[in-house]
Design an enzyme around this catalytic site. Sequence first.
Site, short mmCIF file in Angstrom:
data_model
loop_
_atom_site.label_atom_id
_atom_site.label_comp_id
_atom_site.label_asym_id
_atom_site.label_seq_id
_atom_site.Cartn_x
_atom_site.Cartn_y
_atom_site.Cartn_z
N ARG A 90 -7.69 2.07 -0.77
CA ARG A 90 -7.22 2.86 -1.91
C ARG A 90 -8.38 3.22 -2.83
NH1 ARG A 90 -4.99 0.09 -5.11
NH2 ARG A 90 -4.90 -1.87 -3.99
N TYR A 218 -5.66 7.61 3.93
CA TYR A 218 -5.46 6.15 3.89
C TYR A 218 -4.12 5.77 3.26
CZ TYR A 218 -5.55 1.30 2.65
OH TYR A 218 -5.18 -0.01 2.51
N GLY A 219 -3.46 4.79 3.85
CA GLY A 219 -2.17 4.24 3.41
C GLY A 219 -1.78 4.52 1.97
N GLY A 220 -2.26 3.70 1.06
CA GLY A 220 -1.84 3.77 -0.33
C GLY A 220 -2.15 5.10 -1.00
N LYS A 227 2.91 3.11 -2.55
CA LYS A 227 2.42 2.76 -3.88
C LYS A 227 2.73 3.87 -4.90
CE LYS A 227 1.25 -1.29 -2.78
NZ LYS A 227 0.17 -1.75 -2.01
N HIS A 247 5.02 -5.18 -7.49
CA HIS A 247 4.18 -5.39 -6.30
C HIS A 247 4.43 -6.81 -5.79
CE1 HIS A 247 -0.20 -5.17 -4.52
NE2 HIS A 247 0.70 -4.86 -3.63
N SER A 269 -3.41 -7.14 -4.06
CA SER A 269 -3.67 -6.64 -2.72
C SER A 269 -4.56 -7.61 -1.94
CB SER A 269 -4.36 -5.27 -2.80
OG SER A 269 -3.53 -4.38 -3.50
N CYS A 271 -4.00 -10.62 -1.01
CA CYS A 271 -3.99 -11.99 -1.54
C CYS A 271 -2.83 -12.82 -1.00
CB CYS A 271 -4.00 -11.99 -3.06
SG CYS A 271 -5.56 -11.39 -3.74
N ASP A 298 5.81 -6.34 0.29
CA ASP A 298 4.86 -5.66 -0.61
C ASP A 298 5.48 -5.14 -1.91
OD1 ASP A 298 2.03 -4.87 -0.81
OD2 ASP A 298 2.76 -2.81 -0.76
N ASN A 389 -10.59 -4.16 5.80
CA ASN A 389 -9.27 -3.69 5.36
C ASN A 389 -8.54 -2.98 6.51
OD1 ASN A 389 -7.19 -3.40 3.41
ND2 ASN A 389 -7.81 -1.27 3.04
N SER A 390 -8.84 -3.37 7.75
CA SER A 390 -8.08 -2.78 8.86
C SER A 390 -6.63 -3.27 8.75
CB SER A 390 -8.69 -3.19 10.20
OG SER A 390 -8.87 -4.58 10.29
N ARG A 391 -5.70 -2.44 9.24
CA ARG A 391 -4.27 -2.69 8.97
C ARG A 391 -3.42 -2.43 10.21
NH1 ARG A 391 -2.50 -3.85 3.37
NH2 ARG A 391 -4.47 -3.99 2.26
N ARG A 422 -6.28 -14.76 -6.29
CA ARG A 422 -7.29 -15.34 -5.42
C ARG A 422 -8.37 -15.90 -6.36
NH1 ARG A 422 -9.28 -14.22 -0.04
NH2 ARG A 422 -7.47 -12.90 0.41
N GLY A 516 1.33 -21.65 6.64
CA GLY A 516 2.59 -22.37 6.82
C GLY A 516 2.74 -23.56 5.86
N ASN A 518 2.02 -23.71 2.91
CA ASN A 518 2.49 -23.28 1.59
C ASN A 518 3.97 -23.62 1.40
OD1 ASN A 518 -0.05 -22.33 0.94
ND2 ASN A 518 0.37 -20.24 1.65
P1 GTP Z 1 -1.65 -6.13 0.67
O1 GTP Z 1 -0.99 -5.61 1.90
O2 GTP Z 1 -3.01 -5.56 0.45
O3 GTP Z 1 -0.80 -5.98 -0.56
O4 GTP Z 1 -1.99 -7.69 0.94
P2 GTP Z 1 -1.10 -9.03 0.97
O5 GTP Z 1 -0.93 -9.56 -0.40
O6 GTP Z 1 0.13 -8.82 1.78
O7 GTP Z 1 -2.08 -10.07 1.73
P3 GTP Z 1 -1.99 -10.68 3.21
O8 GTP Z 1 -0.83 -11.61 3.37
O9 GTP Z 1 -2.13 -9.60 4.19
O10 GTP Z 1 -3.30 -11.60 3.22
C1 GTP Z 1 -4.59 -11.06 3.01
C2 GTP Z 1 -5.65 -11.99 3.54
O11 GTP Z 1 -5.52 -13.28 2.94
C3 GTP Z 1 -5.57 -12.20 5.05
O12 GTP Z 1 -6.86 -12.18 5.59
C4 GTP Z 1 -4.94 -13.55 5.17
O13 GTP Z 1 -5.33 -14.19 6.36
C5 GTP Z 1 -5.43 -14.29 3.92
N1 GTP Z 1 -4.44 -15.30 3.46
C6 GTP Z 1 -3.12 -15.12 3.31
N2 GTP Z 1 -2.49 -16.26 2.93
C7 GTP Z 1 -3.46 -17.21 2.84
C8 GTP Z 1 -3.45 -18.61 2.50
O14 GTP Z 1 -2.43 -19.22 2.20
N3 GTP Z 1 -4.66 -19.24 2.50
C9 GTP Z 1 -5.82 -18.59 2.83
N4 GTP Z 1 -6.97 -19.28 2.81
N5 GTP Z 1 -5.87 -17.27 3.17
C10 GTP Z 1 -4.71 -16.60 3.17
C1 SPV Z 2 -2.36 -2.74 -1.15
O1 SPV Z 2 -3.52 -2.34 -1.25
O2 SPV Z 2 -1.80 -3.44 -2.03
C2 SPV Z 2 -1.58 -2.45 0.08
C3 SPV Z 2 -2.11 -1.46 1.01
O3 SPV Z 2 -0.47 -2.94 0.24
S1 SPV Z 2 -1.81 0.15 0.42
O4 SPV Z 2 -0.50 0.60 0.90
O5 SPV Z 2 -2.85 1.00 0.96
O6 SPV Z 2 -1.82 0.18 -1.02
MN MN Z 3 0.10 -4.26 -1.48
#
Ligand code: GTP
Ligand code: SPV
Ligand code: MN
Length: 605
Positions: A90, A218-220, A227, A247, A269, A271, A298, A389-391, A422, A516, A518
């Site tokens: 984004r 790109y996505g967003g 978004k 979000h 994002s 996180c 999301d 940021n590959s998806r 984070r 897991g 968590n």
């Molecule tokens: P967006 O799609 O951008 O909104 O991201 P998201 O919030 O859905 O994040 P996502 O779950 O895709 O995680 C992003 C990165 O954080 C990945 O590389 C995950 O492997 C890493 N990650 C997710 N959960 C954890 C966790 O509990 N611990 C750690 N160390 N890394 C994590």
């Molecule tokens: C984010 O960046 O929070 C995403 C990917 O979920 S995008 O849809 O590109 O915003």
């Molecule tokens: Mn997001």
Amino acid sequence: MPVSPAPSKSARPAAPAVHATPVVNPSVRKWVDECVDLCKPDDIYYCNGSIEEREALFDQGVRDGVFIKLNQQKLPGCYLHRSNPNDVARSEHLTFICTPSQDMAGVTNNWIETKAGYAKLLPLFDGSMRGRTMYVIPFVMGPIGSPLAKVGVQLTDSLYVAVSMGLMTRMGDVAWRQLGQSDEFTRCLHSVLDVNPDRRYVCHFPLDNTIWSVGSGYGGNALLGKKCLALRIASFLGQQQGWMAEHMLLMGATAPGGEKTYVAAAFPSACGKTNFAMLIPPKKYRDQGWKITTVGDDIVWMWVDEKSGRVRAINPEAGYFGVVPGTNERTNPNAMAAMGHDAIYTNVALLPDGDVWWEGKTKAPPAECVDWTGQKWTPDSGRKAAHPNSRFTAPARNNPAIDPAWDDPNGVEVAAIVFGGRRSRTVPLVYQAFNWLHGVYLGATMGSETTAAATGAVGVVRRDPMAMLPFIGYNIRDYFVHWMRMRRRMTDCPRIFHVNWFRQDADGNYLWPGFGENMRVLKWIIDRSHGRAYAKETMLGWMPKAGDLDLEGLDISPAQIDALQSVDANEFKAEILSQEELFLKLAGDLPKEFVFQRELLIARL
Ligand code: GTP
Ligand code: SPV
Ligand code: MN
């Protein structure tokens, strides 16, 4: 292999140029005609949302070089897309809220005056689709028939965007039926132009229910239902109409006795939302009968049910656009299953047998592959094979842990809201807000280290209120007030929590195993929400006492848990100073409730 260019001159599906459509609503027709006059496409293609159409579009994409067909034995129905290397995240600095006055957009948004916004983009759209096909994409955000569901129509010259919208939304004839003869739909106009960052703008016109986006695929930036509509336009509408667009992920947790608790969580994002939403509990919990199911990963739309006075929520999306790096069978098996068939991979590496690879998929890298830019790659190349940021793009139904109510127009009842960022230092694993107002303050002061999901520096702590900094479609001052006022509509409010999965030791190792595991934190959150777990009062909020968090079977020492949960008063004073960075921007607009909360926090420290 070259990266995919802007759509080629022949970007046109096998279907006829203007194929038969259901009677299109006159307001839609009028607006499409105006946009056709402006963009001057060679062909117009109305998407109907059928499976046959999706296949025809994929086939066309393969012929045009937009998609590479992957190994169909290993990944049935899956395709690889390589974006322009300048277009992988984004572009927050090129994202604008266009309103008559700057005060409507507020200090945290880039602003262009409405008329100036249109004037800036009109010449860019003029003739932009010459030699190209315009795809007309009707879509619904939200379960069909939901009182909150919103219809949008996106016009785009990108085949990749057209197919992706089909995976991410309820797309096709269903949207015409939902719209009927109404003229209430979001007008989404999009052209990739020549994918040039100097001619890239993502502009929102909330007062006109309109989004104009150019220069990015790109996505967003380009899937305008996500978004742009479901957060920026929807947050604006929600503020006016008394509901919220956030979000957040939304998950269901079924306890051994069958009790079901829904939890929403806002993490910035990249996180951890997708991962938390698809969490598979540790074996011990599974054996007891715990099950986690996904409503959304999301975006959440929330409102207060008039009868019960409780918060209910839906996921407006119908698919996932998830981060690939770090995802594997151990960290997120449900995501692996979801992207195992009928999915698009964007900017991952290609293996010689037509399978895909990315950093973190397997312990050992492949001996050789083609990286996300199309170059030959070996482990000693000194660069990443997949873009950070590959998806993957996959329909929600692909998720083996989809919640039975994910498509329910009436949504689900939310018992807890979790904020989290984070943070490698300072911020403990979990604590609970004292009350709603304190919880709003925790969300508003949230910080997180920046990630590859947006262009710019990575790893810098920035304030990201409610994980919504880049997505609030109006003045952040009014957004905070809206959060506080929503409480008045509730008889019983969701409990609010703060988590941090990312705290590190001095050597940079994560202190908490995450993923897991968590579940252990979630269990405490659920029990607290139902008023039955113990906690101790601390400077920051309610925290689990030693023994309140279930650590059985975890290879983690009491000292490590202490380190995870510790709060250093001096470090936290510095944290409060860094929160000022945002509050100073708000200056005289800072809600007085936040000033009081800060004073109370300082007093406790
Ligand atoms: P967006 O799609 O951008 O909104 O991201 P998201 O919030 O859905 O994040 P996502 O779950 O895709 O995680 C992003 C990165 O954080 C990945 O590389 C995950 O492997 C890493 N990650 C997710 N959960 C954890 C966790 O509990 N611990 C750690 N160390 N890394 C994590
Ligand atoms: C984010 O960046 O929070 C995403 C990917 O979920 S995008 O849809 O590109 O915003
Ligand atoms: Mn997001």
